[in-house]
Design an enzyme around this catalytic site. Structure first.
Site, PDB file in Angstrom:
ATOM      1  N   TYR A 182       0.820  -1.209   0.000  1.00 35.43           N
ATOM      2  CA  TYR A 182       0.000   0.000   0.000  1.00 35.43           C
ATOM      3  C   TYR A 182       0.860   1.268   0.000  1.00 35.43           C
ATOM      4  O   TYR A 182       0.428   2.314  -0.473  1.00 35.43           O
ATOM      5  CB  TYR A 182      -0.904   0.030   1.233  1.00 35.43           C
ATOM      6  CG  TYR A 182      -2.222  -0.681   1.095  1.00 35.43           C
ATOM      7  CD1 TYR A 182      -2.285  -2.027   0.769  1.00 35.43           C
ATOM      8  CD2 TYR A 182      -3.420   0.004   1.323  1.00 35.43           C
ATOM      9  CE1 TYR A 182      -3.500  -2.687   0.667  1.00 35.43           C
ATOM     10  CE2 TYR A 182      -4.637  -0.651   1.221  1.00 35.43           C
ATOM     11  CZ  TYR A 182      -4.677  -1.986   0.897  1.00 35.43           C
ATOM     12  OH  TYR A 182      -5.879  -2.623   0.798  1.00 35.43           O
ATOM     13  N   LYS A 233       3.195 -15.260   1.983  1.00 35.14           N
ATOM     14  CA  LYS A 233       3.411 -15.951   0.705  1.00 35.14           C
ATOM     15  C   LYS A 233       4.910 -16.192   0.596  1.00 35.14           C
ATOM     16  O   LYS A 233       5.578 -15.751  -0.363  1.00 35.14           O
ATOM     17  CB  LYS A 233       2.845 -15.086  -0.440  1.00 35.14           C
ATOM     18  CG  LYS A 233       2.811 -15.763  -1.790  1.00 35.14           C
ATOM     19  CD  LYS A 233       1.730 -16.831  -1.917  1.00 35.14           C
ATOM     20  CE  LYS A 233       1.872 -17.574  -3.235  1.00 35.14           C
ATOM     21  NZ  LYS A 233       0.950 -18.724  -3.362  1.00 35.14           N
ATOM     22  N   ASP A 265      -2.912 -18.266   0.029  1.00 34.74           N
ATOM     23  CA  ASP A 265      -3.921 -18.941  -0.808  1.00 34.74           C
ATOM     24  C   ASP A 265      -4.591 -20.070  -0.025  1.00 34.74           C
ATOM     25  O   ASP A 265      -5.813 -20.240  -0.056  1.00 34.74           O
ATOM     26  CB  ASP A 265      -3.309 -19.446  -2.126  1.00 34.74           C
ATOM     27  CG  ASP A 265      -2.000 -20.207  -1.953  1.00 34.74           C
ATOM     28  OD1 ASP A 265      -1.434 -20.196  -0.842  1.00 34.74           O
ATOM     29  OD2 ASP A 265      -1.534 -20.814  -2.939  1.00 34.74           O
ATOM     30  N   ASP A 289      -6.277  -7.072   4.179  1.00 32.52           N
ATOM     31  CA  ASP A 289      -7.432  -6.418   3.553  1.00 32.52           C
ATOM     32  C   ASP A 289      -8.374  -7.489   2.993  1.00 32.52           C
ATOM     33  O   ASP A 289      -9.581  -7.477   3.232  1.00 32.52           O
ATOM     34  CB  ASP A 289      -6.938  -5.501   2.433  1.00 32.52           C
ATOM     35  CG  ASP A 289      -8.078  -4.821   1.697  1.00 32.52           C
ATOM     36  OD1 ASP A 289      -9.004  -4.342   2.379  1.00 32.52           O
ATOM     37  OD2 ASP A 289      -8.046  -4.788   0.451  1.00 32.52           O
ATOM     38  N   ASP A 293     -12.082  -9.226   4.804  1.00 27.67           N
ATOM     39  CA  ASP A 293     -13.390  -9.216   4.118  1.00 27.67           C
ATOM     40  C   ASP A 293     -13.956 -10.630   4.056  1.00 27.67           C
ATOM     41  O   ASP A 293     -15.150 -10.857   4.279  1.00 27.67           O
ATOM     42  CB  ASP A 293     -13.257  -8.685   2.685  1.00 27.67           C
ATOM     43  CG  ASP A 293     -13.541  -7.191   2.589  1.00 27.67           C
ATOM     44  OD1 ASP A 293     -13.305  -6.477   3.588  1.00 27.67           O
ATOM     45  OD2 ASP A 293     -13.987  -6.736   1.516  1.00 27.67           O
TER      46      ASP A 293
HETATM   47  C1  IPM Z   1     -10.353  -1.391   4.129  1.00 25.85           C
HETATM   48  C2  IPM Z   1     -10.602  -0.770   2.788  1.00 25.85           C
HETATM   49  C3  IPM Z   1      -9.477   0.177   2.466  1.00 25.85           C
HETATM   50  C4  IPM Z   1      -8.190  -0.620   2.387  1.00 25.85           C
HETATM   51  C5  IPM Z   1      -9.671   1.026   1.207  1.00 25.85           C
HETATM   52  C6  IPM Z   1     -10.966   1.788   1.253  1.00 25.85           C
HETATM   53  C7  IPM Z   1      -8.513   1.951   0.979  1.00 25.85           C
HETATM   54  O1  IPM Z   1     -10.768  -1.747   1.824  1.00 25.85           O
HETATM   55  O2  IPM Z   1     -10.270  -0.649   5.125  1.00 25.85           O
HETATM   56  O3  IPM Z   1     -10.268  -2.611   4.212  1.00 25.85           O
HETATM   57  O4  IPM Z   1      -7.879  -1.203   1.332  1.00 25.85           O
HETATM   58  O5  IPM Z   1      -7.484  -0.691   3.393  1.00 25.85           O
HETATM   59 MG    MG Z   2     -10.862  -3.722   2.623  1.00 28.80          MG
END
Ligand code: IPM
Ligand code: MG
Length: 408
Positions: A182, A233, A265, A289, A293
């Site tokens: 990032y 990884k 993975d 990230d 999710d």
């Molecule tokens: C998160 C989001 C952010 C990230 C984006 C909005 C920049 O996806 O907080 O997980 O990638 O960190």
């Molecule tokens: Mg995210």
């Protein structure tokens, strides 16, 4: 009887973060002691960053909940609202105005709603709402992002996984937040030797960056169920090879924590196959990230999950995991519970106000037990409500919790 119910109902959220024991933050305790010792009636300044889309709706609910819990606990909150993301772009031309970062740094804790929306999607990178969020994380130095994913018994049917797979899942993802691909340099656009356009980024971690996030993760795991899985990884990437070496190097300082390693993975697959094998996961910025999710979906709705981002010094940043959901913005459909629970994390991790945090968590559980659901977690036999009413029900539950506490 009511008190017993209340006590039982508040348990899932205690285990949500810490297992049965409370996490002591060696890297935060000095600040917390100072503010707590300053006066018997504690007073904190909170920066509110409502942001875009559903952000303002959910932050407004969390603010009301904080105010009520504060008044019951003898805590005063001074709120200051400043723009970030698309809202800041529209009003000031940049996604993180200097005044916003300054206000955030001066305060005791920062509560963010969400950023982003279709309107700014085509902006150049430095004018994207997301860039403002990354600048905020970097500016506050919040390198440790704690993202819990707990399947609540009340919502087990909202999970897309079979009940026997989802039931009892209780994972904490510790994501490195201010390094890796990032932020790594070099990055940019250019052209290759055939004259073709290229885009490039750099995944880079220094030993000290790995050590500090790994220490946080070992501490978190130690206070939960004592299992830490480091995800990398390392079969391909040098940054991951160093990551694994450094994490292994710290293991002897935490003999009570069982450390394992998994390639990302495989981790993505195992999270769906058998999520209960995980307790605490530590990983880099981009894998965190993605995996957070994925982990959130085990619980049925991303609309339920809070997060805390913490550094060595200065205020922490607390935000729901979900995004700005522009498709439902302004329609009173958003689930405010992730932000309300982020406010609870703010109290616990940012201010050391454990009792107030528990009060909020118990109120959320109580609201779910009374059958209230926003659209994202709705199922037959429950009551569908909008964002505002969900907020009102949480306030009612906070009040009811007060009466239960008074009976004791
Ligand atoms: C998160 C989001 C952010 C990230 C984006 C909005 C920049 O996806 O907080 O997980 O990638 O960190
Ligand atoms: Mg995210």
């Amino acid at each position: 009887m009511a008190a017993a119910v209340q006590a039982n109902l508040s348990r899932p959220f205690e285990t949500l973060i810490l297992g049965s024991r409370r996490l002591v933050h060696p890297w935060r305790s000095a600040r917390i002691r100072c503010s707590a010792a300053a006066s018997p009636r504690r007073s904190y300044s909170i920066t509110l960053l409502p942001g875009d889309g559903i952000g303002p709706e959910v932050v407004s609910v969390a603010k009301d909940v904080l105010s009520l819990v504060g008044s019951l606990q003898g805590i005063e909150f001074r709120f200051r609202e400043v723009p970030v993301g698309g809202a800041a772009l529209d009003s000031t031309g940049v996604p993180l105005p200097d005044e916003t970062l300054a206000a955030a740094k001066e305060s005791d804790a920062v509560l963010l709603g969400a950023i982003g929306g279709y309107k700014w999607d085509a902006n150049e990178k430095h004018l994207k709402p997301e860039t403002g969020l990354l600048q905020l994380r970097a500016g506050l130095g919040v390198f440790a992002n704690l993202r819990p994913a707990t399947v609540l018994p009340q919502l087990v049917d909202s999970s897309t996984l079979k009940k026997e797979v989802a039931e009892g899942v209780d994972i904490m993802v510790v994501r490195e937040l201010t390094g890796g691909i990032y932020f790594g340099k070099p990055r940019g656009f250019g052209s290759n030797d055939r004259g073709e356009d290229i885009g490039f980024n750099t995944e880079v971690y220094s030993a000290s960056e790995i050590d500090r996030i790994a220490r946080v993760a070992f501490e978190v795991a130690r206070k939960r169920h004592g299992k830490l899985c480091s995800v990398d990884k390392a079969n391909v990437l040098e940054a991951s090879m160093l990551w694994r070496k450094r994490v292994n190097g710290l293991a002897s300082e935490f003999p009570d924590v069982e450390l394992s390693h998994m390639y990302v993975d495989n981790a993505a697959m195992q999270l769906i196959r058998n999520p209960k094998q995980f307790d605490t996961i530590v990983t880099n910025n981009i894998f965190g990230d993605i995996l957070s999710d994925e982990a959130s979906m085990l619980t049925g709705s991303i609309g339920m999950l809070p997060s805390a981002s913490i550094g060595d010094l200065g205020p922490g940043l607390f935000e729901p995991i979900h995004g700005s959901a522009p498709d439902i913005a302004g329609q009173d459909k958003a689930n405010p519970l992730a932000t309300v629970l982020s406010a609870a994390m703010l109290l616990r991790y940012g201010l050391g106000e454990e009792e107030a945090a528990k009060r909020i968590e118990a109120a959320v559980i109580n609201t779910l037990n009374r059958g209230f659901r926003t659209g994202d977690i709705f199922s037959g036999g429950t009551t569908l409500v909008g964002c505002k009413q969900m907020g009102e029900e949480v306030l009612r539950s906070v009040e009811a919790g007060k009466q239960v506490a008074a009976l004791h």
